[in-house]
Scaffold this motif. Structure first.
Motif, mmCIF file in Angstrom:
data_model
loop_
_atom_site.group_PDB
_atom_site.id
_atom_site.type_symbol
_atom_site.label_atom_id
_atom_site.label_comp_id
_atom_site.label_asym_id
_atom_site.label_seq_id
_atom_site.Cartn_x
_atom_site.Cartn_y
_atom_site.Cartn_z
ATOM 1 N N LEU A 34 0.833 -1.200 0.000
ATOM 2 C CA LEU A 34 0.000 0.000 0.000
ATOM 3 C C LEU A 34 0.871 1.254 0.000
ATOM 4 O O LEU A 34 0.533 2.255 -0.627
ATOM 5 C CB LEU A 34 -0.953 0.005 1.197
ATOM 6 C CG LEU A 34 -2.058 1.055 1.150
ATOM 7 C CD1 LEU A 34 -3.005 0.824 -0.022
ATOM 8 C CD2 LEU A 34 -2.835 1.068 2.458
ATOM 9 N N SER B 178 0.669 4.219 -2.589
ATOM 10 C CA SER B 178 0.542 5.587 -2.068
ATOM 11 C C SER B 178 1.541 6.526 -2.735
ATOM 12 O O SER B 178 1.197 7.649 -3.102
ATOM 13 C CB SER B 178 0.743 5.589 -0.551
ATOM 14 O OG SER B 178 0.638 6.899 -0.038
ATOM 15 N N LEU C 5 -5.116 14.286 -3.548
ATOM 16 C CA LEU C 5 -4.772 13.112 -2.758
ATOM 17 C C LEU C 5 -3.324 13.250 -2.271
ATOM 18 O O LEU C 5 -2.422 13.449 -3.077
ATOM 19 C CB LEU C 5 -4.937 11.854 -3.614
ATOM 20 C CG LEU C 5 -5.002 10.525 -2.894
ATOM 21 C CD1 LEU C 5 -5.726 9.500 -3.752
ATOM 22 C CD2 LEU C 5 -3.661 10.007 -2.504
ATOM 23 N N LEU D 258 -2.008 7.393 1.160
ATOM 24 C CA LEU D 258 -2.844 6.285 1.612
ATOM 25 C C LEU D 258 -2.207 5.731 2.876
ATOM 26 O O LEU D 258 -0.993 5.525 2.914
ATOM 27 C CB LEU D 258 -2.903 5.170 0.555
ATOM 28 C CG LEU D 258 -3.383 5.567 -0.838
ATOM 29 C CD1 LEU D 258 -3.236 4.382 -1.785
ATOM 30 C CD2 LEU D 258 -4.813 6.049 -0.794
ATOM 31 N N VAL E 226 -8.489 1.828 5.673
ATOM 32 C CA VAL E 226 -7.609 2.513 4.727
ATOM 33 C C VAL E 226 -8.037 3.971 4.739
ATOM 34 O O VAL E 226 -9.207 4.281 4.477
ATOM 35 C CB VAL E 226 -7.716 1.933 3.304
ATOM 36 C CG1 VAL E 226 -6.924 2.785 2.318
ATOM 37 C CG2 VAL E 226 -7.247 0.489 3.271
ATOM 38 N N ILE F 54 -7.639 7.559 3.049
ATOM 39 C CA ILE F 54 -7.200 8.311 1.871
ATOM 40 C C ILE F 54 -7.093 9.759 2.336
ATOM 41 O O ILE F 54 -8.101 10.430 2.548
ATOM 42 C CB ILE F 54 -8.180 8.144 0.692
ATOM 43 C CG1 ILE F 54 -8.314 6.660 0.333
ATOM 44 C CG2 ILE F 54 -7.730 8.974 -0.503
ATOM 45 C CD1 ILE F 54 -9.381 6.356 -0.701
ATOM 46 N N SER G 270 -10.598 13.781 4.144
ATOM 47 C CA SER G 270 -10.187 12.384 4.005
ATOM 48 C C SER G 270 -11.368 11.510 3.646
ATOM 49 O O SER G 270 -12.530 11.894 3.784
ATOM 50 C CB SER G 270 -9.549 11.871 5.297
ATOM 51 O OG SER G 270 -10.497 11.839 6.335
#
Length: 146
Positions: free
Chosen positions: A14, A18, A90, A93, A106, A108, A115
């Motif tokens: 992840l 990210s 963004l 993550l 999770v 974001i 978020s």
């Protein structure tokens, strides 16, 4: 073709995803949650960090799909979900494990203290470029230390 395709099945994976979606921009209209299929998707215009090394005069962005599976619930904070034309940035993550895992949330992380939080049974995410690249003259800038 040099389209990016990544799969994340744990926190380390992840982190890689990210890094590739950092500074992606998207409209609220690009957010979709299908509770029956337990899938959350986000259509983004990602900055192509993997080609941004050195002193360049131009950079690239690409349309991409960020997909999460095994999603039980979605929450949003800090933006109006009804404003479909609003553009969000963004930043990262993150995964917050629940108990011993693999369940968790999770997060974001978006600019402006906004978020999205996805409650997931486990990490199962995919990032795939879905279109060609286009040129952008500016590279996202971060304050020192970020």
């Amino acid at each position: 073709m040099d389209a990016l395709k990544l799969l994340a099945l744990d926190e380390e994976d992840l982190g890689v995803v990210s890094a590739h979606v950092q500074d992606a921009v998207f409209k609220v209209a690009g957010i979709h949650y299908d509770p029956r299929r337990r899938q959350f998707s986000l259509v983004v215009n990602r900055f192509v960090w993997e080609k941004a090394e050195g002193k360049r005069r131009s950079f690239e962005r690409r349309r991409a799909l960020l997909l999460f599976k095994c999603v039980k619930a979605v929450r949003s904070l800090g933006f109006d979900r009804a404003n479909m034309e609003a553009v969000l940035d963004l930043l990262a993550l993150r995964f917050l494990v629940k108990g011993e895992g693999p369940e968790g949330t999770v997060e974001i992380v978006l600019a402006g203290d906004a978020s999205l939080a996805l409650d997931v049974e486990c990490i199962e995410a995919q990032l795939a470029d879905t279109g060609g690249a286009w040129e952008t003259a500016s590279k996202p800038r971060h304050p020192e230390g970020d």
